[in-house]
Motif scaffolding. Structure first.
Motif, PDB file in Angstrom:
ATOM      1  N   GLU A 804      33.628  59.211  84.570  1.00  0.00           N
ATOM      2  CA  GLU A 804      33.029  58.381  85.609  1.00  0.00           C
ATOM      3  C   GLU A 804      33.010  56.913  85.216  1.00  0.00           C
ATOM      4  N   ASN A 805      33.998  56.519  84.395  1.00  0.00           N
ATOM      5  CA  ASN A 805      34.114  55.124  83.960  1.00  0.00           C
ATOM      6  C   ASN A 805      34.680  54.283  85.109  1.00  0.00           C
ATOM      7  N   PRO A 806      33.904  53.341  85.661  1.00  0.00           N
ATOM      8  CA  PRO A 806      34.359  52.569  86.835  1.00  0.00           C
ATOM      9  C   PRO A 806      35.636  51.787  86.573  1.00  0.00           C
ATOM     10  N   SER A 807      35.779  51.208  85.372  1.00  0.00           N
ATOM     11  CA  SER A 807      36.962  50.380  85.106  1.00  0.00           C
ATOM     12  C   SER A 807      38.220  51.228  85.046  1.00  0.00           C
ATOM     13  N   GLU A 808      38.120  52.403  84.420  1.00  0.00           N
ATOM     14  CA  GLU A 808      39.271  53.299  84.360  1.00  0.00           C
ATOM     15  C   GLU A 808      39.638  53.786  85.756  1.00  0.00           C
ATOM     16  N   MET A 809      38.606  54.065  86.561  1.00  0.00           N
ATOM     17  CA  MET A 809      38.829  54.529  87.919  1.00  0.00           C
ATOM     18  C   MET A 809      39.552  53.447  88.722  1.00  0.00           C
ATOM     19  N   GLN A 810      39.137  52.208  88.530  1.00  0.00           N
ATOM     20  CA  GLN A 810      39.762  51.103  89.263  1.00  0.00           C
ATOM     21  C   GLN A 810      41.223  50.966  88.875  1.00  0.00           C
ATOM     22  N   ASP A 811      41.526  51.158  87.574  1.00  0.00           N
ATOM     23  CA  ASP A 811      42.906  51.054  87.105  1.00  0.00           C
ATOM     24  C   ASP A 811      43.828  51.980  87.880  1.00  0.00           C
ATOM     25  N   ILE A 812      43.456  53.251  87.932  1.00  0.00           N
ATOM     26  CA  ILE A 812      44.346  54.221  88.575  1.00  0.00           C
ATOM     27  C   ILE A 812      44.369  54.043  90.092  1.00  0.00           C
ATOM     28  N   LEU A 813      43.202  53.724  90.681  1.00  0.00           N
ATOM     29  CA  LEU A 813      43.158  53.567  92.146  1.00  0.00           C
ATOM     30  C   LEU A 813      44.053  52.426  92.595  1.00  0.00           C
ATOM     31  N   GLN A 814      44.056  51.344  91.852  1.00  0.00           N
ATOM     32  CA  GLN A 814      44.884  50.190  92.212  1.00  0.00           C
ATOM     33  C   GLN A 814      46.366  50.586  92.228  1.00  0.00           C
ATOM     34  N   ILE A 815      46.771  51.318  91.201  1.00  0.00           N
ATOM     35  CA  ILE A 815      48.178  51.729  91.089  1.00  0.00           C
ATOM     36  C   ILE A 815      48.538  52.711  92.197  1.00  0.00           C
ATOM     37  N   VAL A 816      47.671  53.689  92.411  1.00  0.00           N
ATOM     38  CA  VAL A 816      47.951  54.753  93.386  1.00  0.00           C
ATOM     39  C   VAL A 816      47.965  54.210  94.814  1.00  0.00           C
ATOM     40  N   VAL A 817      47.005  53.378  95.134  1.00  0.00           N
ATOM     41  CA  VAL A 817      46.928  52.838  96.502  1.00  0.00           C
ATOM     42  C   VAL A 817      48.165  52.008  96.807  1.00  0.00           C
ATOM     43  N   GLN A 818      48.609  51.234  95.819  1.00  0.00           N
ATOM     44  CA  GLN A 818      49.817  50.438  96.041  1.00  0.00           C
ATOM     45  C   GLN A 818      51.027  51.347  96.264  1.00  0.00           C
ATOM     46  N   ALA A 819      51.085  52.446  95.522  1.00  0.00           N
ATOM     47  CA  ALA A 819      52.196  53.394  95.707  1.00  0.00           C
ATOM     48  C   ALA A 819      52.177  53.974  97.124  1.00  0.00           C
ATOM     49  N   PHE A 820      50.996  54.357  97.604  1.00  0.00           N
ATOM     50  CA  PHE A 820      50.897  54.898  98.963  1.00  0.00           C
ATOM     51  C   PHE A 820      51.224  53.835 100.013  1.00  0.00           C
ATOM     52  N   MET A 821      50.834  52.604  99.719  1.00  0.00           N
ATOM     53  CA  MET A 821      51.152  51.501 100.634  1.00  0.00           C
ATOM     54  C   MET A 821      52.671  51.374 100.791  1.00  0.00           C
ATOM     55  N   ARG A 822      53.376  51.481  99.681  1.00  0.00           N
ATOM     56  CA  ARG A 822      54.835  51.390  99.725  1.00  0.00           C
ATOM     57  C   ARG A 822      55.433  52.534 100.540  1.00  0.00           C
ATOM     58  N   MET A 823      54.856  53.723 100.396  1.00  0.00           N
ATOM     59  CA  MET A 823      55.355  54.870 101.155  1.00  0.00           C
ATOM     60  C   MET A 823      55.206  54.634 102.664  1.00  0.00           C
ATOM     61  N   LYS A 824      54.072  54.067 103.030  1.00  0.00           N
ATOM     62  CA  LYS A 824      53.834  53.774 104.452  1.00  0.00           C
ATOM     63  C   LYS A 824      54.881  52.789 104.977  1.00  0.00           C
ATOM     64  N   GLU A 825      55.185  51.777 104.136  1.00  0.00           N
ATOM     65  CA  GLU A 825      56.134  50.749 104.546  1.00  0.00           C
ATOM     66  C   GLU A 825      57.540  51.318 104.764  1.00  0.00           C
ATOM     67  N   VAL A 826      57.890  52.332 103.972  1.00  0.00           N
ATOM     68  CA  VAL A 826      59.233  52.901 104.105  1.00  0.00           C
ATOM     69  C   VAL A 826      59.219  54.201 104.913  1.00  0.00           C
ATOM     70  N   LYS A 827      58.115  54.418 105.635  1.00  0.00           N
ATOM     71  CA  LYS A 827      57.987  55.531 106.587  1.00  0.00           C
ATOM     72  C   LYS A 827      58.026  56.906 105.922  1.00  0.00           C
ATOM     73  N   LEU A 828      57.511  56.987 104.701  1.00  0.00           N
ATOM     74  CA  LEU A 828      57.288  58.294 104.077  1.00  0.00           C
ATOM     75  C   LEU A 828      55.801  58.595 104.187  1.00  0.00           C
ATOM     76  N   SER A 829      55.451  59.855 104.384  1.00  0.00           N
ATOM     77  CA  SER A 829      54.035  60.155 104.621  1.00  0.00           C
ATOM     78  C   SER A 829      53.558  61.346 103.794  1.00  0.00           C
ATOM     79  N   PRO A 830      53.415  61.141 102.481  1.00  0.00           N
ATOM     80  CA  PRO A 830      52.841  62.217 101.668  1.00  0.00           C
ATOM     81  C   PRO A 830      51.328  62.307 101.882  1.00  0.00           C
ATOM     82  N   SER A 831      50.718  63.381 101.418  1.00  0.00           N
ATOM     83  CA  SER A 831      49.261  63.499 101.475  1.00  0.00           C
ATOM     84  C   SER A 831      48.728  63.439 100.048  1.00  0.00           C
TER      85      SER A 831
END
Length: 1654
Positions: A804-831
């Motif tokens: 439950e370390n907030p800084s570690e959580m922020q690290d991964i969320l930032q990376i993952v959200v950006q990856a999903f953002m890219r998928m949206k831009e290229v019309k891929l829709s994973p869950s």
């Protein structure tokens, strides 16, 4: 424990019971004597609960096999004694809810036990059986009451007074109550939990046994060391099952510095430890196993004992089994022991299991005996006497005395257990063992037990002696001996034996990445790097013949499946053994160095010493990385060898590299993880991965898979979670964490396949984000790259958050959200599903709700940040991906129940993982997954895009493009069906109009006529969208294509209407002429008849007859046309010159331009500088000539070229709109066009900064006139044919000579009419047959000719092939400037070749068939007309009307005046005459020349041009390559083409130079270069961000995939000089052509067009 079983009284266990005084027991005391029932280790309790004599034992021994069979039958394992269970039976995906906490029947016990064990649920050892309809408690109660009643009896009938009777009754009630037993013989006792475990063990193959024992070890359970065969009683040591177990512990230094703790980690079979063995002598009331548990782990039942849940008296398979467990210290002060110790427990009486006893005594460091008393049993006394004499330390625990621990002599101890609680005994026993093992004067100072040495013992069988195991081991030993020969460390072994994946592969990866960040002379730099890459591949080929790889791949390919599996396991075992020592040393030095760094940090030391120590720590970290060695490295080497040889196309005598993908595919199918991304090099070996997956597809078929990706921070338990969830094999041990990304196939059970849409789950596990090994500037980029890759690949991504370390959580969320953002831009829709591991209280709903709220807020915050970085709109995470925080966030308990290394897995963890698994399966059930080929394509697309910084701009969805191209081909088929139907309808209506039967065409009628075909096509289209395997991808285009099909139908109906309306107008315009034609024909008939009568008996032969007819024919024509005006001849050339002079151009200028014929090529000129206006001053002109004047810029050249094309198109459209066919030619038409072009040119030049000479205006007008000339002459010919009376009459001469000759022969009217009709049918039949043949041939070519049967892309490919084959530079320039014109020319050429050369016979046969069809139609018309006249007693007029009416849609048929044939009565005779004459005509038509097709109204080339060229012709703003989309308007889809080329081909040059560019668009958009928005603009845009430049750039998708077509390299090299002359620039300097291009052959160039689509 419920009602006692076995139909006997509850007994007090063992002789110690006499000594127990319950009164003396204090509240809270825990004594061993409290456990007096169900002694599983008491021999006499196994079957009936009574003590057994020797004879009884023998009898039981004889009966054991049948009892074993009964047990196996109850567990539904009877078939698995021979056909063993294997891992494949369990490592497959089962429906949710199959792994339950209880079973309904005993037959499910074994499978449920294994499934739960695989999921690390240590409660798997006891699984209750709860039938669907259990016996009710009332039934049980009544059964007991019946038993009580039956046991009560009255001894006599003596009368007793009431009080006495009452007293006696009370006593009897008490006695009966105390003596009552439950009769449970009616049902079998419960299956003992350890019987379930051992039954599964005996029924499993060696690989499942190994998996099972490994999982038991992870659950901190004791493991079988010596196992008697249930039938033969042969003792087996299952050494193989221990081979995958690694134990880790920490040792605290005692001598020097007790603060230093050293970690040790090694395979358990290699660990040399003391062995403490426990034996029971006789029957006891004390649980030996329970006592041992208090020594090893007081909180966990390592050894199963009588008080464990599910324990029963009846047990069949544990007697004589010796189990072993290891105590591993944690390096803490409260450790029971300071070193690793093995504890062994022999189940059963040691006196009855002498062989096991002897083996263990030999191997033990300390022997512990439990007995009732030394006094009572001679056998026991004799045994103990021998042990007292031996030197080996002995601890004797007696149950029936209470003495304290006494050391009788050196190494010999005795202690009583009576009246002592667990903790006291355990503490004392620990003390004794420590004293014996670790005292300086102790006799045993060195460990004496190592599992591997068990194989050396005689009298026992070792499972590894199995022939298959030995063969696998023998093959692996060759590799092991090879690696151990030089005694090198692991990193050097890897460098020597795996050279392709080290520096060479890392260097290749680095250079390959540089290709996407080029600057300066880009193509030159690219060529240099390509050359370096090839050199590295050559070097890899040279180094690829290591002995290790030959041995490894040789064994893989030659060994049968079972032996191959053993070989792989043994190879990994030996490799691990090589690296374990190195790893331990490195880990120890790492710990020491880390401690030094921490100490300095705590002192706030900022000195150079801290920096030095930190550097040393990083060096050790690198050593740790290089010391890692596993099978994955060998597979990686296979991949590199394959890639090197495939790239260089080199054959090898020593390696059969082409077989490598097949070998790896076999392993992947059997469940081995395969490396997807090399974590060390940070690169995906695309060629290897693609070939590997292709082989998997060959073996399995293109199976549907659900791709599950997993992301998380390093060491967050991702691999452990996957292994627990699915029983996978991802590496999780220290020093072997997942590097890069691995993929593993998991089969879906047949049960699940019924309801699910996929056959396998493909799991992609990744190295941890923020990995320490790659710390530094590249970490974030690497993490983003990895996250984007696996998120893009997965149908579902599991995001693992640890703690439950907030800084570690922020690290991964930032990376993952950006990856999903890219998928949206290229019309891929994973869950996605978030898994929050190591949560302290997963049951606290309120806390979880708060956690979910905070996670949602964090995700929304990250979404906003990512939106800014990726330049797109998103305020919430839900804007990026479909996400429900209530359902898609799961909390998992911490993995360990306590502190490692002795802590077992937390059962709550297993439950949590099961819940996560159910969520995954629920989401998967709603997904169609993807095929393996789609997965392969996705890897290529994602990785290619990731190599560029701008992922969204760079991403090319190859799969989607392929599906769209396939859809385009279908679209072509659907539109052709509609077009063919419309052409047939057009022919019919055209004939009807020509026959005077139709005077107006309604669009509604056209819709009605085409409705059936349109509906069929529409249904076919809907079926394609709904049934195709790619329907999920196709869904996005369904609505658009339905609209396009309707638009196509409407547009073509409108075009046909316009065309037919024109014919109707033409017909109306010719009405006067048509009336005259009827009059002419009537008069000619009369004159022919009169002439025949006049010449009767005068003409002697045919020649004389023909001469006489010809002599009067001219006078007839003159007479009949006396009052009509002939059509005047025209002189287009004279009119053109007059118009030019009227516009003010001098005659000399016009004449010079006309003679030069330069105007004919004006649309293909590359450099228009020749038309540039220069000063009239001689000095200025000379200055401009010698002082390099500024030529037209590329944009200006293109503007002029575009203006010419526009002027041409508008002029042709204007001319074609004129009524030349109906009203004839007028000079006004050309004059209007000339004036329009002149005005447009003036307007064009007024907006420019340059002026063009008069020569340009004249050449442009002459060019426009030249292009319009052919259409004008063709239209005028039609006008003359329709309106010139003399010409019309001359065309009828042959027809009326035939009539005249017939009259001359005095033929009847029926014969004359028949001949006249046949003559009329002759011309119309030829015309109709040719029109129908044109449509048929177009259809045949569209279906069978490759260039026409596909989509626009396929057409372009064949156009380019044709251009290369001809090597005509002018044609190339036409293609570059006006691709549509060249495509049309190609279609015309190929149609002519097809019809008149390659498929001439086919064309002739089609023509014959159509003539035969017309013959049948005419026969039908003759029959219908004759029948009607006979039935209605009609006349010749009725017959002619009916005949022409039947033929109205098929043939044009001029009216015949019936007055001259009113005498015909025998219409059957007329019918026969026509049939006879028409048959003769059609037979002659069998040899009809195909040249007639050239003059037919419908032409196959025009039909195909209309079909194939009505598509997108927009060209690339950089290189002018044409868009290959089959649909003309395809918005919102971008324009795209795979045929991009060096933009110098389009005249692109570098500003301020005369150097043509030689760079491909696909290279430019991956480079660091920029482009100016215009020739005069100073604003420039980076090529990587070309879309930000606005239109037309933003309408194009140019992916930097490195697809530099070899074809265009050949073209530039082949036509360098001509291109330079054409544009007036040079390929030099920064635009110099790379030398390698000059070696490309034409054959290679053409082949590259096909290769790019493989």
């Amino acid at each position: 424990m419920g009602i006692p079983e076995s139909g006997r009284s509850v007994q007090r266990s063992g002789p110690v019971g006499d000594h127990i005084d319950d009164q003396e027991r204090k509240p809270g005391d825990k004594s061993y004597e409290s456990s007096k029932t169900n002694d599983n280790e008491t021999k006499d309790d196994y079957i009936s609960g009574n003590k057994k004599s020797g004879m009884a034992s023998k009898e039981i021994s004889r009966n054991k096999p049948s009892q074993t069979e009964t047990l196996l039958d109850r567990l539904h394992l009877q078939d698995n004694i021979e056909q063993k269970l294997s891992p494949a039976d369990f490592l497959q995906l089962l429906p949710p809810g199959k792994q339950m906490d209880h079973v309904k029947s005993e037959k499910n016990l074994a499978h449920t036990f294994l499934h739960r064990l695989i999921m690390l649920d240590y409660r798997a050892r006891y699984i209750p059986v709860r039938p669907n309809s259990p016996k009710s408690s009332d039934d049980t109660k009544s059964s007991i009451d019946d038993d009580i009643e039956s046991s009560i009896s009255v001894s006599d009938n003596t009368l007793i007074d009431d009080d006495t009777k009452s007293s006696i009754d009370d006593d009897r009630d008490l006695e009966d109550f105390l003596e009552t037993t439950a009769d449970t013989n009616k049902k079998d006792p419960r299956v003992h939990p350890m019987d379930v475990q051992m039954a599964v063990f005996h029924c499993s193959d060696s690989f499942l046994k190994q998996m099972m024992i490994t999982k038991l070890s992870q659950c901190q359970y004791a493991l079988p060391l010596l196992v008697p065969d249930p039938v033969t009683k042969e003792i087996e040591c299952p050494l193989w099952t221990f081979r995958q177990i690694t134990k880790t512990w920490k040792v605290t230094q005692i001598k020097d510095n007790p603060n230093i703790v050293t970690m040790k980690s090694m395979p358990v079979y290699k660990a040399e430890t003391p062995l403490v063995s426990f034996f029971r002598l006789g029957s006891l009331s004390v649980s030996k196993s329970q006592l041992m548990n208090t020594l090893i782990n007081n909180r966990h039942d390592t050894f199963f004992h009588r008080n464990c849940p599910g324990s029963t008296k009846s047990r069949y398979l544990m007697d004589g089994v010796a189990e072993v467990a290891w105590y591993c210290p944690a390096g803490k002060s409260n450790d029971a022991f300071n070193s690793c110790i093995a504890f062994c427990n022999l189940h059963g009486d040691a006196l009855l299991n002498k062989k096991q006893h002897d083996i263990l005594i030999e191997k033990s460091s300390i022997i512990v005996f439990l007995m009732a008393s030394l006094q009572r049993n001679k056998e026991i006394r004799s045994l103990m006497s021998s042990h007292l004499k031996a030197e080996k330390p002995l601890i004797c625990l007696t149950v029936d005395d209470s003495r304290d621990a006494v050391k009788t002599k050196k190494g010999k101890y005795i202690m009583g257990l009576k009246d002592k609680n667990h903790s006291d005994v355990s503490e004392e026993l620990e003390k004794i063992i420590r004293e014996v093992l670790f005292s300086l004067d102790g006799p045993i100072l060195k460990p004496s037990f190592q599992l591997e040495t068990m194989a050396e013992l005689s009298g026992i069988k070792v499972d590894e002696t199995d022939p298959a195991c030995q063969k696998g081991k023998s093959a692996a030993m060759k590799i092991n001996n090879l690696l151990k020969n030089d005694k090198k460390d692991v990193s050097k072994i890897k460098d020597e034996f795996l050279p392709c994946q080290g520096k060479l592969w890392h260097q290749w990866s680095k250079i390959h990445r540089e290709l996407f960040h080029l600057r300066g002379e880009i193509e030159m730099e690219k060529s240099k790097r390509d050359k370096k890459l090839m050199e590295i591949r050559q070097k890899q080929c040279d180094d690829s013949c290591s002995k290790l790889m030959q041995l490894f791949t040789g064994s893989l390919s030659s060994l049968p499946p079972t032996e191959r599996e053993y070989f792989l396991k043994w190879t990994q075992i030996f490799i691990d053994a090589l690296s374990t020592d190195d790893l331990s040393v490195i880990l120890q030095s790492y710990d020491e160095k880390w401690s030094e760094v921490l100490a300095l940090k705590n002192k706030q030391d900022k000195s150079d010493l801290l920096l030095k120590k930190h550097t040393e720590l990083e060096d050790i970290s690198k050593k740790l990385q290089s010391a890692t060695f596993g099978l994955e490295h060998i597979f990686r080497e296979m991949g590199q060898i394959y890639e090197a040889h495939k790239t260089t196309r080199r054959e090898s005598r020593n390696t059969d590299w082409s077989k490598y993908p097949e070998l790896a595919a076999q392993l992947m199918i059997s469940g081995h993880p395969m490396e997807l991304m090399d974590g060390d090099a940070g690169h995906v070996p695309l060629t290897w991965i693609s070939s590997l997956l292709e082989e998997v597809i060959k073996k399995l078929g293109d199976q549907s898979v659900f791709v599950l990706s997993v992301l998380g921070l390093q060491s967050s338990g991702k691999s452990t979670m996957l292994n627990t969830m699915f029983g996978l094999q991802f590496a999780v041990s220290a020093g072997r964490c997942t590097k890069g990304a691995f993929m593993q196939l998991l089969k879906v059970s047949e049960e699940m396949k019924k309801d699910w849409k996929f056959d396998y789950v493909l799991v992609v596990d990744t190295e941890g984000l923020r990995a320490l090994e790659i710390e530094g500037d590249n970490t974030l980029h690497h993490d983003n790259e990895l996250a984007t890759l696996v998120v893009g690949l997965g149908n579902l991504t599991l995001i693992n958050i640890f703690g439950e370390n907030p800084s570690e959580m922020q690290d991964i969320l930032q990376i993952v959200v950006q990856a999903f953002m890219r998928m949206k831009e290229v019309k891929l829709s994973p869950s996605c599903v978030f898994v929050h591991q190591n949560v302290t209280d997963v049951a606290a709903a309120e806390k979880n709700m708060d956690g979910k709220r905070r996670l949602q807020e964090k995700l929304d915050q990250m979404a906003k940040l990512a939106a800014k970085e990726e330049v797109c709109d998103a305020d919430y995470f839900g804007d990026i991906i479909e996400f429900n925080v209530q359902k898609d966030v799961k909390y998992c308990a911490q993995l360990w129940e306590g502190s490692p290394p002795m802590a077992p897995p937390n059962p709550g963890y297993s439950e949590s993982i099961q819940e996560v698994k159910n969520t995954i399966l629920s989401k998967a059930s709603e997904s169609a997954g993807m095929t393996l080929s789609q997965f392969k394509t996705n890897i290529k697309d994602l990785w290619t895009a990731l190599l560029n910084e701008s992922f969204v701009f760079s991403f090319k969805n190859t799969l989607e493009i392929a599906v769209y191209r396939k859809l385009e081909i279908q679209y072509g088929s659907w539109t052709w069906t509609l077009r063919e139907n419309m052409l047939t309808i057009e022919n019919q209506l055209h004939n009807r109009i020509e026959n005077g039967k139709l005077h107006e065409v309604e669009q509604s009628y056209l819709f009605q006529e085409t409705s059936k075909t349109y509906e069929e096509v529409r249904k076919e289209m809907i079926k394609y969208f709904e049934d195709d395997k790619e329907k999920e991808i196709l869904a996005q285009w369904k609505g658009r294509f339905e609209i396009k099909m309707k638009e196509f139908r409407d547009e073509h109906a409108n075009r046909v209407k316009i065309k037919l309306d024109g014919i109707i107008q033409q017909k109306k315009g010719c009405k006067m002429m048509d009336d005259k034609k009827s009059e002419f024909e009537n008069k000619l008939l009369q004159k022919s008849k009169e002439l025949a009568q006049k010449l009767k008996d005068k003409a002697k032969d045919e020649k004389e007859l023909e001469r006489q007819f010809s002599s009067v024919w001219s006078s007839w024509v003159t007479e009949l046309t006396a009052d009509t005006k002939p059509v005047e001849d025209i002189n287009l050339e004279k009119d053109q010159l007059t118009i030019l002079q009227e516009l003010g151009f001098e005659w000399d200028l016009i004449d010079e331009c006309k003679k030069s014929e330069r105007y004919k090529k004006i649309s293909g000129v590359g450099d228009y500088s020749v038309y540039m206006m220069t000063s009239s001053n001689i000095i200025i002109r000379l200055f401009q000539k010698h002082i390099s004047r500024r030529p037209f810029s590329r944009e200006e050249q293109q503007q002029i070229g575009s203006f010419i094309d526009k002027a041409e198109k508008e002029s042709l459209d204007a001319i074609r709109s004129k009524p030349v066919v109906t009203r004839g030619y007028s000079t006004t038409y050309l004059r209007e066009v000339a004036n329009h072009v002149t005005l447009e040119l003036q307007k064009f030049l007024s907006e420019k900064k340059y002026t063009l000479r008069k020569e340009f205006s004249v050449d442009l007008l002459l060019f426009v006139f030249h292009r319009a000339e052919s259409w004008l002459l063709e239209s005028l010919e039609k006008f003359v044919k329709n309106n010139d009376s003399k010409a019309y009459l001359e065309s009828k001469k042959t027809q009326y000579y035939t009539v005249f000759r017939s009259f001359f022969k005095e033929n009847s009217s029926a014969v004359v009419l028949g001949e006249l009709i046949c003559e009329k049918l002759k011309a119309s039949t030829a015309k109709a047959a040719c029109n129908k043949t044109a449509i048929d041939l177009a259809g045949r070519m569209r279906c069978n000719f490759p260039a026409f049967s596909g989509n626009k892309l396929e057409l372009e490919k064949h156009v380019l092939k044709s251009l290369a084959e001809k090597e005509n530079f002018v044609d190339f320039i036409t293609y570059i400037r006006n691709p549509r014109r060249q495509a049309e020319a190609f279609i015309k050429t190929e149609v002519q070749k097809y019809i008149y050369m390659t498929h001439k016979d086919e064309a002739v046969n089609i023509l014959k068939k159509n003539v035969d069809d017309i013959k049948k139609t005419v026969s039908r018309a003759l029959f219908t007309a004759t029948q009607k006249v006979q039935n209605q007693r009609g006349n010749t007029d009725m017959w002619l009307k009916e005949f022409s009416n039947v033929l109205k849609d098929e043939l044009t048929f001029d009216n015949i005046c019936s007055e001259n044939f009113s005498d015909i009565k025998h219409f059957h005779f007329l019918k026969e005459e026509i049939e006879k004459g028409f048959t003769s005509i059609t037979e002659k038509m069998s040899s009809l020349s195909l040249d007639k097709l050239k003059k037919s109204r419908q032409k196959p080339e025009e039909i195909l041009i209309d079909q194939l060229c009505n598509c997108c012709w927009v060209t690339c703003p950089f290189c002018a390559a044409v868009c290959t989309n089959t649909m003309k308007e395809h918005s919102p889809d971008d324009h795209r083409t795979p045929f991009h080329r060096p933009d110098g081909i389009n005249g692109y040059y570098y500003r301020e130079t005369k150097e043509l560019s030689v760079i491909f668009c696909t290279t430019l958009v991956a480079s660091e270069e920029a482009f100016y928005l215009g020739s005069d603009s100073e604003k420039y845009i980076p090529h990587k961000q070309y879309k930000t430049a606005g239109p037309p750039y933003d309408t194009w998708s140019i992916t930097p995939d490195g697809s530099n077509l070899t074809y265009w390299k050949w073209f530039v090299s082949q036509f360098q000089t001509k291109l330079e002359n054409h544009y007036g620039f040079m390929f030099q300097g920064i635009g110099a052509i790379p030398a390698q291009w000059k070696y490309i052959s034409k054959e290679e160039a053409i082949k590259s067009l096909d290769d790019m689509f493989k």
